[in-house]
Scaffold this motif. Structure first.
Motif, PDB file in Angstrom:
ATOM      1  N   TYR A 167      11.745  39.810  58.019  1.00  0.00           N
ATOM      2  CA  TYR A 167      13.204  39.881  58.130  1.00  0.00           C
ATOM      3  C   TYR A 167      13.666  40.805  59.255  1.00  0.00           C
ATOM      4  O   TYR A 167      14.644  40.506  59.959  1.00  0.00           O
ATOM      5  CB  TYR A 167      13.837  40.345  56.814  1.00  0.00           C
ATOM      6  CG  TYR A 167      13.617  39.451  55.618  1.00  0.00           C
ATOM      7  CD1 TYR A 167      13.050  38.179  55.750  1.00  0.00           C
ATOM      8  CD2 TYR A 167      13.982  39.877  54.344  1.00  0.00           C
ATOM      9  CE1 TYR A 167      12.840  37.371  54.638  1.00  0.00           C
ATOM     10  CE2 TYR A 167      13.782  39.071  53.229  1.00  0.00           C
ATOM     11  CZ  TYR A 167      13.205  37.822  53.380  1.00  0.00           C
ATOM     12  OH  TYR A 167      12.997  37.021  52.274  1.00  0.00           O
ATOM     13  N   ALA A 168      12.990  41.914  59.443  1.00  0.00           N
ATOM     14  CA  ALA A 168      13.430  42.912  60.424  1.00  0.00           C
ATOM     15  C   ALA A 168      13.314  42.425  61.863  1.00  0.00           C
ATOM     16  O   ALA A 168      13.873  43.042  62.777  1.00  0.00           O
ATOM     17  CB  ALA A 168      12.636  44.208  60.256  1.00  0.00           C
ATOM     18  N   THR A 169      12.588  41.329  62.068  1.00  0.00           N
ATOM     19  CA  THR A 169      12.410  40.828  63.436  1.00  0.00           C
ATOM     20  C   THR A 169      13.173  39.529  63.695  1.00  0.00           C
ATOM     21  O   THR A 169      12.931  38.858  64.698  1.00  0.00           O
ATOM     22  CB  THR A 169      10.910  40.619  63.750  1.00  0.00           C
ATOM     23  OG1 THR A 169      10.327  39.774  62.767  1.00  0.00           O
ATOM     24  CG2 THR A 169      10.168  41.936  63.771  1.00  0.00           C
ATOM     25  N   VAL A 170      14.098  39.190  62.811  1.00  0.00           N
ATOM     26  CA  VAL A 170      14.985  38.048  63.051  1.00  0.00           C
ATOM     27  C   VAL A 170      16.429  38.545  62.983  1.00  0.00           C
ATOM     28  O   VAL A 170      16.942  38.859  61.918  1.00  0.00           O
ATOM     29  CB  VAL A 170      14.762  36.905  62.033  1.00  0.00           C
ATOM     30  CG1 VAL A 170      15.624  35.703  62.413  1.00  0.00           C
ATOM     31  CG2 VAL A 170      13.293  36.507  61.977  1.00  0.00           C
ATOM     32  N   PHE A 171      17.057  38.616  64.143  1.00  0.00           N
ATOM     33  CA  PHE A 171      18.404  39.165  64.262  1.00  0.00           C
ATOM     34  C   PHE A 171      19.458  38.060  64.271  1.00  0.00           C
ATOM     35  O   PHE A 171      19.192  36.925  64.683  1.00  0.00           O
ATOM     36  CB  PHE A 171      18.557  39.906  65.594  1.00  0.00           C
ATOM     37  CG  PHE A 171      17.922  41.271  65.655  1.00  0.00           C
ATOM     38  CD1 PHE A 171      18.704  42.412  65.804  1.00  0.00           C
ATOM     39  CD2 PHE A 171      16.537  41.424  65.623  1.00  0.00           C
ATOM     40  CE1 PHE A 171      18.124  43.655  65.900  1.00  0.00           C
ATOM     41  CE2 PHE A 171      15.952  42.669  65.709  1.00  0.00           C
ATOM     42  CZ  PHE A 171      16.754  43.796  65.844  1.00  0.00           C
ATOM     43  N   VAL A 191      34.673  44.925  66.288  1.00  0.00           N
ATOM     44  CA  VAL A 191      34.344  45.588  65.023  1.00  0.00           C
ATOM     45  C   VAL A 191      34.529  44.645  63.832  1.00  0.00           C
ATOM     46  O   VAL A 191      33.644  44.544  62.978  1.00  0.00           O
ATOM     47  CB  VAL A 191      35.154  46.889  64.853  1.00  0.00           C
ATOM     48  CG1 VAL A 191      35.007  47.433  63.422  1.00  0.00           C
ATOM     49  CG2 VAL A 191      34.680  47.945  65.857  1.00  0.00           C
ATOM     50  N   PRO A 192      35.648  43.909  63.727  1.00  0.00           N
ATOM     51  CA  PRO A 192      35.783  43.003  62.574  1.00  0.00           C
ATOM     52  C   PRO A 192      34.672  41.940  62.514  1.00  0.00           C
ATOM     53  O   PRO A 192      34.146  41.646  61.436  1.00  0.00           O
ATOM     54  CB  PRO A 192      37.152  42.356  62.785  1.00  0.00           C
ATOM     55  CG  PRO A 192      37.914  43.345  63.613  1.00  0.00           C
ATOM     56  CD  PRO A 192      36.896  43.950  64.528  1.00  0.00           C
ATOM     57  N   ALA A 193      34.316  41.369  63.669  1.00  0.00           N
ATOM     58  CA  ALA A 193      33.268  40.345  63.678  1.00  0.00           C
ATOM     59  C   ALA A 193      31.924  40.936  63.265  1.00  0.00           C
ATOM     60  O   ALA A 193      31.173  40.326  62.495  1.00  0.00           O
ATOM     61  CB  ALA A 193      33.159  39.703  65.061  1.00  0.00           C
ATOM     62  N   ILE A 194      31.623  42.115  63.782  1.00  0.00           N
ATOM     63  CA  ILE A 194      30.352  42.763  63.454  1.00  0.00           C
ATOM     64  C   ILE A 194      30.271  43.096  61.965  1.00  0.00           C
ATOM     65  O   ILE A 194      29.227  42.919  61.323  1.00  0.00           O
ATOM     66  CB  ILE A 194      30.140  44.026  64.307  1.00  0.00           C
ATOM     67  CG1 ILE A 194      29.927  43.637  65.773  1.00  0.00           C
ATOM     68  CG2 ILE A 194      28.974  44.856  63.794  1.00  0.00           C
ATOM     69  CD1 ILE A 194      28.697  42.801  66.051  1.00  0.00           C
ATOM     70  N   ILE A 195      31.382  43.550  61.387  1.00  0.00           N
ATOM     71  CA  ILE A 195      31.398  43.861  59.953  1.00  0.00           C
ATOM     72  C   ILE A 195      31.118  42.598  59.136  1.00  0.00           C
ATOM     73  O   ILE A 195      30.333  42.612  58.186  1.00  0.00           O
ATOM     74  CB  ILE A 195      32.736  44.507  59.541  1.00  0.00           C
ATOM     75  CG1 ILE A 195      32.818  45.934  60.119  1.00  0.00           C
ATOM     76  CG2 ILE A 195      32.882  44.537  58.021  1.00  0.00           C
ATOM     77  CD1 ILE A 195      34.165  46.604  59.927  1.00  0.00           C
ATOM     78  N   ILE A 206      21.437  43.121  62.897  1.00  0.00           N
ATOM     79  CA  ILE A 206      22.509  42.609  63.749  1.00  0.00           C
ATOM     80  C   ILE A 206      22.396  43.214  65.146  1.00  0.00           C
ATOM     81  O   ILE A 206      22.143  44.412  65.307  1.00  0.00           O
ATOM     82  CB  ILE A 206      23.898  42.955  63.160  1.00  0.00           C
ATOM     83  CG1 ILE A 206      24.072  42.333  61.770  1.00  0.00           C
ATOM     84  CG2 ILE A 206      25.021  42.510  64.095  1.00  0.00           C
ATOM     85  CD1 ILE A 206      23.962  40.831  61.721  1.00  0.00           C
ATOM     86  N   LYS A 207      22.621  42.349  66.153  1.00  0.00           N
ATOM     87  CA  LYS A 207      22.741  42.819  67.534  1.00  0.00           C
ATOM     88  C   LYS A 207      24.169  42.569  67.998  1.00  0.00           C
ATOM     89  O   LYS A 207      24.671  41.448  67.933  1.00  0.00           O
ATOM     90  CB  LYS A 207      21.753  42.096  68.449  1.00  0.00           C
ATOM     91  CG  LYS A 207      21.930  42.467  69.928  1.00  0.00           C
ATOM     92  CD  LYS A 207      20.874  41.813  70.821  1.00  0.00           C
ATOM     93  CE  LYS A 207      21.157  42.055  72.293  1.00  0.00           C
ATOM     94  NZ  LYS A 207      20.116  41.472  73.182  1.00  0.00           N
ATOM     95  N   ILE A 229      22.115  46.764  70.816  1.00  0.00           N
ATOM     96  CA  ILE A 229      23.352  46.537  71.569  1.00  0.00           C
ATOM     97  C   ILE A 229      22.974  45.934  72.911  1.00  0.00           C
ATOM     98  O   ILE A 229      22.176  46.513  73.656  1.00  0.00           O
ATOM     99  CB  ILE A 229      24.131  47.850  71.781  1.00  0.00           C
ATOM    100  CG1 ILE A 229      24.586  48.408  70.433  1.00  0.00           C
ATOM    101  CG2 ILE A 229      25.322  47.630  72.712  1.00  0.00           C
ATOM    102  CD1 ILE A 229      25.140  49.813  70.499  1.00  0.00           C
ATOM    103  N   GLY A 230      23.539  44.787  73.217  1.00  0.00           N
ATOM    104  CA  GLY A 230      23.287  44.145  74.503  1.00  0.00           C
ATOM    105  C   GLY A 230      24.418  44.444  75.466  1.00  0.00           C
ATOM    106  O   GLY A 230      25.593  44.249  75.132  1.00  0.00           O
ATOM    107  N   THR A 231      24.073  44.923  76.667  1.00  0.00           N
ATOM    108  CA  THR A 231      25.098  45.271  77.644  1.00  0.00           C
ATOM    109  C   THR A 231      24.542  45.244  79.048  1.00  0.00           C
ATOM    110  O   THR A 231      23.378  45.585  79.261  1.00  0.00           O
ATOM    111  CB  THR A 231      25.682  46.672  77.370  1.00  0.00           C
ATOM    112  OG1 THR A 231      26.555  47.039  78.449  1.00  0.00           O
ATOM    113  CG2 THR A 231      24.583  47.721  77.250  1.00  0.00           C
TER     114      THR A 231
END
Length: 247
Positions: A167-171, A191-195, A206-207, A229-231
């Motif tokens: 599970y920890a390796t499927v984001f 923030v709302p989408a991430i929550i 979650i990424k 976090i992708g940036t």
């Protein structure tokens, strides 16, 4: 907080998108890879055709930086077979993380079985080769109910078909950063989408990608529970400056 190990430093533009030559674009990618090595970011995210070059640079530098790439980017509309072929080539070239664009348009059109099939088969390929798999759901293309439903669907496919240790390796990942919105609405992580993603994809991680442009925003995402976090502005964010990058 040292956030570098949360950051996937990202450059995904084609030369034509950046308005430059192929040679100039390759130099930019090389700069991102060198910066990721120097800054000790978690990962550098590049287009599939750049993976082999990035792998050589990182190996030559004896660095621990991981290499990620995107699959079926940015629209996610290709067949499962095309996704699998692209992912397998990336694995051969040395990619550690495979960020698949989920066929969110098929999902919106009610083709749930198609989406389930690609999640199952592509995740299986990644895990079989000991890779991290991420599913980009493109939150800006979805309404709140769809964000909740698609996050839960990915979770359910993974929990039904794979062991808890996987599970920890499927984001579940928020965005490509390339989706065109109307009226300059956010096209990435909010923030709302991430929550909603956190609440409905757990225990999958979650990424947050797209739209995180300051150190404070990155810390807020981490405190919410985001694991990556992708940036394209990783150094600016890590240094406490404001990133002027567009994804």
């Amino acid at each position: 907080m040292n956030i570098r190990q949360y950051l996937d430093s990202t450059y995904l533009k084609r030369a034509i998108q950046a308005g430059i030559t192929e040679k100039e674009n390759i130099k930019i990618v090389q700069g991102f890879v060198r910066e990721a090595i120097d800054e000790q970011f978690k990962l550098v995210m590049v287009r599939p055709e750049m993976v082999a070059m990035a792998k050589k640079m990182i190996t030559d530098a004896k660095s621990q930086v991981d290499i990620g790439t995107v699959i079926d980017f940015p629209e996610g509309r290709s067949t499962v077979e095309i996704k699998l072929d692209e992912a397998f080539k990336a694995i051969q070239d040395g990619a550690d993380d495979l960020d698949f664009v989920c066929n969110y348009e098929a999902f919106r059109n009610g083709q749930v079985d198609l989406v389930k099939e690609e999640i199952l088969k592509c995740t299986l390929l990644g895990l079989k080769h000991h890779k991290v798999v991420k599913w980009i759901i493109e939150v800006a293309a979805l309404n709140n109910q769809q964000i909740i439903q698609l996050s839960a669907l990915i979770k359910n496919v993974v929990m039904t078909n794979f062991k808890e240790e996987n599970y920890a390796t499927v984001f579940v990942k928020s965005s490509t950063g390339f989706y065109k919105t109307e009226n300059n609405l956010p096209n990435g992580a909010t923030v709302p989408a991430i929550i909603m993603m956190l609440e409905n994809a757990s225990p999958l991680p979650i990424k947050a990608a797209g739209g995180v442009r300051t150190y404070e925003e990155a810390v807020e995402m981490i405190q919410l529970g985001v694991k990556r976090i992708g940036t394209s502005g990783a150094k600016a964010i890590a240094d406490g400056a404001v990133s002027n990058s567009d994804y």
